[in-house]
Design an enzyme around this catalytic site. Structure first.
Site, mmCIF file in Angstrom:
data_model
loop_
_atom_site.group_PDB
_atom_site.id
_atom_site.type_symbol
_atom_site.label_atom_id
_atom_site.label_comp_id
_atom_site.label_asym_id
_atom_site.label_seq_id
_atom_site.Cartn_x
_atom_site.Cartn_y
_atom_site.Cartn_z
ATOM 1 N N VAL A 228 7.270 -42.468 26.184
ATOM 2 C CA VAL A 228 8.147 -41.290 26.093
ATOM 3 C C VAL A 228 9.013 -41.166 27.350
ATOM 4 O O VAL A 228 8.563 -41.491 28.449
ATOM 5 C CB VAL A 228 7.275 -40.022 25.911
ATOM 6 C CG1 VAL A 228 8.124 -38.757 25.921
ATOM 7 C CG2 VAL A 228 6.493 -40.117 24.608
ATOM 8 N N ASP B 242 22.102 -44.667 20.678
ATOM 9 C CA ASP B 242 20.642 -44.773 20.523
ATOM 10 C C ASP B 242 20.240 -44.613 19.064
ATOM 11 O O ASP B 242 19.509 -45.440 18.505
ATOM 12 C CB ASP B 242 19.922 -43.711 21.366
ATOM 13 C CG ASP B 242 20.034 -43.979 22.858
ATOM 14 O OD1 ASP B 242 20.743 -44.921 23.227
ATOM 15 O OD2 ASP B 242 19.404 -43.247 23.638
ATOM 16 N N ALA C 43 11.277 -42.871 28.599
ATOM 17 C CA ALA C 43 11.413 -44.084 29.402
ATOM 18 C C ALA C 43 12.725 -44.804 29.093
ATOM 19 O O ALA C 43 12.954 -45.908 29.569
ATOM 20 C CB ALA C 43 10.235 -45.014 29.132
ATOM 21 N N ALA D 296 14.633 -40.544 19.434
ATOM 22 C CA ALA D 296 15.458 -40.919 18.273
ATOM 23 C C ALA D 296 14.617 -41.683 17.253
ATOM 24 O O ALA D 296 14.784 -41.517 16.033
ATOM 25 C CB ALA D 296 16.650 -41.769 18.723
ATOM 26 N N LEU E 53 13.609 -45.854 26.127
ATOM 27 C CA LEU E 53 13.464 -46.795 25.008
ATOM 28 C C LEU E 53 13.733 -46.116 23.660
ATOM 29 O O LEU E 53 13.459 -46.678 22.604
ATOM 30 C CB LEU E 53 12.063 -47.415 25.011
ATOM 31 C CG LEU E 53 11.810 -48.438 26.126
ATOM 32 C CD1 LEU E 53 10.341 -48.801 26.206
ATOM 33 C CD2 LEU E 53 12.634 -49.705 25.911
HETATM 34 C C1 MEV Z 1 21.200 -43.460 26.931
HETATM 35 O O1 MEV Z 1 20.270 -44.313 26.270
HETATM 36 C C2 MEV Z 1 22.560 -44.092 26.953
HETATM 37 C C3 MEV Z 1 23.652 -43.302 27.677
HETATM 38 O O2 MEV Z 1 24.824 -44.108 27.640
HETATM 39 C C4 MEV Z 1 23.893 -41.968 27.035
HETATM 40 C C5 MEV Z 1 24.542 -42.076 25.671
HETATM 41 O O3 MEV Z 1 25.091 -43.109 25.301
HETATM 42 O O4 MEV Z 1 24.546 -41.043 24.975
HETATM 43 C C6 MEV Z 1 23.305 -43.065 29.129
#
Ligand code: MEV
Length: 307
Positions: free
Chosen positions: A96, A146, A98, A104, A100
């Site tokens: 959690v 994500d 982290a 989502a 990854l």
């Molecule tokens: C987060 O996994 C990725 C970021 O680019 C944020 C996003 O794309 O919403 C930091």
């Protein structure tokens, strides 16, 4: 009904993707969320999740609870007003906070399993749209990368606001993921970068343009079966993320440890500050790079084959 969703890593383009530059992300199938939905002998919607020690009825959860809000959102989309009696089990091996994509992935697996159980199967596109709405509740201004990579469970070349593109991996390659064990607060790092960008827009726009070029060339290298070229692109992308104040001493330490142990390149991955870094390795070196990451303070190291 059962459904699963994988974890994810961003290979190139995190943060710049929020500013509509392309980014590359791939699923990590070694870690996953598994959801099972069954009719319940007792009234109500009961949610069981061993990992977060949750055994509760939906109505007893606070309105903004991440699991409760996913279920209520889905019911409202499907126009289900009388709540069925259900037992929902959620099991996750995705660490959690982290970076990854655990949140989502819970949303994707939960929506997929519930929709199937309620005989309202949804397309990937519908699931992706729903999960994006939920991501917005928790993360402010997410790009959507994500939820997209996790819903489709395929490598994606993602540009915000454009139709999602998947891409082929010409030749498999090995990535070692090192987890700092420090939470990666996406909302904060995205917010901090926005404030810096507002003050010095031209400077950050030029960094984002450089990252966009990296994502573009990296995609071509992966598709044409030349993944060994990615190492230098990773190093370059990491130095740009450092300029964007997105790295941290802990991430930099793991990145250096991976390079010293023979990785072909390394960078932080995801929202930064904490969370994960990734290293490109020859398969034969994967174990020793993973060991070097643990010695340098990583809480865990995951070896994954991108194919
Ligand atoms: C987060 O996994 C990725 C970021 O680019 C944020 C996003 O794309 O919403 C930091």
């Amino acid at each position: 009904m059962k459904a699963s969703a994988p974890g994810k890593i961003i290979l190139f383009g995190e943060h710049a993707v929020v500013y509509s530059r392309p980014a590359l992300a791939v699923p990590v199938t070694q870690v996953h969320v598994d959801v099972e939905v069954l009719d319940s002998p007792r009234k109500g919607i009961w949610i069981h999740s061993q990992g977060i020690d949750l055994h509760a009825e939906l109505n007893s959860l606070p309105a903004d609870h991440p699991v409760g809000s996913v279920i209520l959102n889905l019911f409202s989309t499907l126009k289900i007003s009388s709540l069925p009696a259900l037992d929902i089990s959620i099991d996750s091996t995705i660490p959690v906070a982290a970076g990854l994509g655990s949140g989502a992935a819970v949303s994707v697996a939960l929506i997929r399993a519930l929709a199937l159980h309620l005989s309202h199967p949804l397309t990937d596109e519908q699931i992706n749209d729903l999960v994006y709405e939920i991501e917005k509740l928790h993360h402010g201004t997410p790009s959507g990368i994500d939820n997209t990579v996790i819903t489709y469970a395929k490598p994606v070349y993602f540009t915000k606001g454009r139709p999602m593109e998947t891409f082929n991996v010409g030749k498999p390659f090995t990535i070692v993921i090192g987890d700092t064990g420090i939470p990666a607060p996406t909302k904060e790092s995205v917010g901090d970068l926005r404030r810096l960008w507002l003050r010095n827009t031209n400077y950050f726009e030029s960094i984002f343009n450089e990252i966009a070029q990296i994502s573009l060339i990296a995609r071509r290298s992966i598709e044409s079966g030349k993944p060994e070229l990615l190492g230098d692109f990773m190093d370059h992308n990491h130095s740009l993320l450092q300029e964007m104040t997105i790295s941290s001493p802990e991430l930099d330490k793991l990145v250096s440890a991976a390079r010293n142990a023979g990785a072909l390149g390394a960078k932080l991955s995801g929202s930064g500050r904490g969370g994960n870094m990734i290293a490109l390795v020859d398969q034969a070196k994967a174990e020793s790079v993973a060991g070097a990451l643990i010695s340098a303070g990583a809480k865990r190291a995951i070896i994954t084959e991108i194919k």
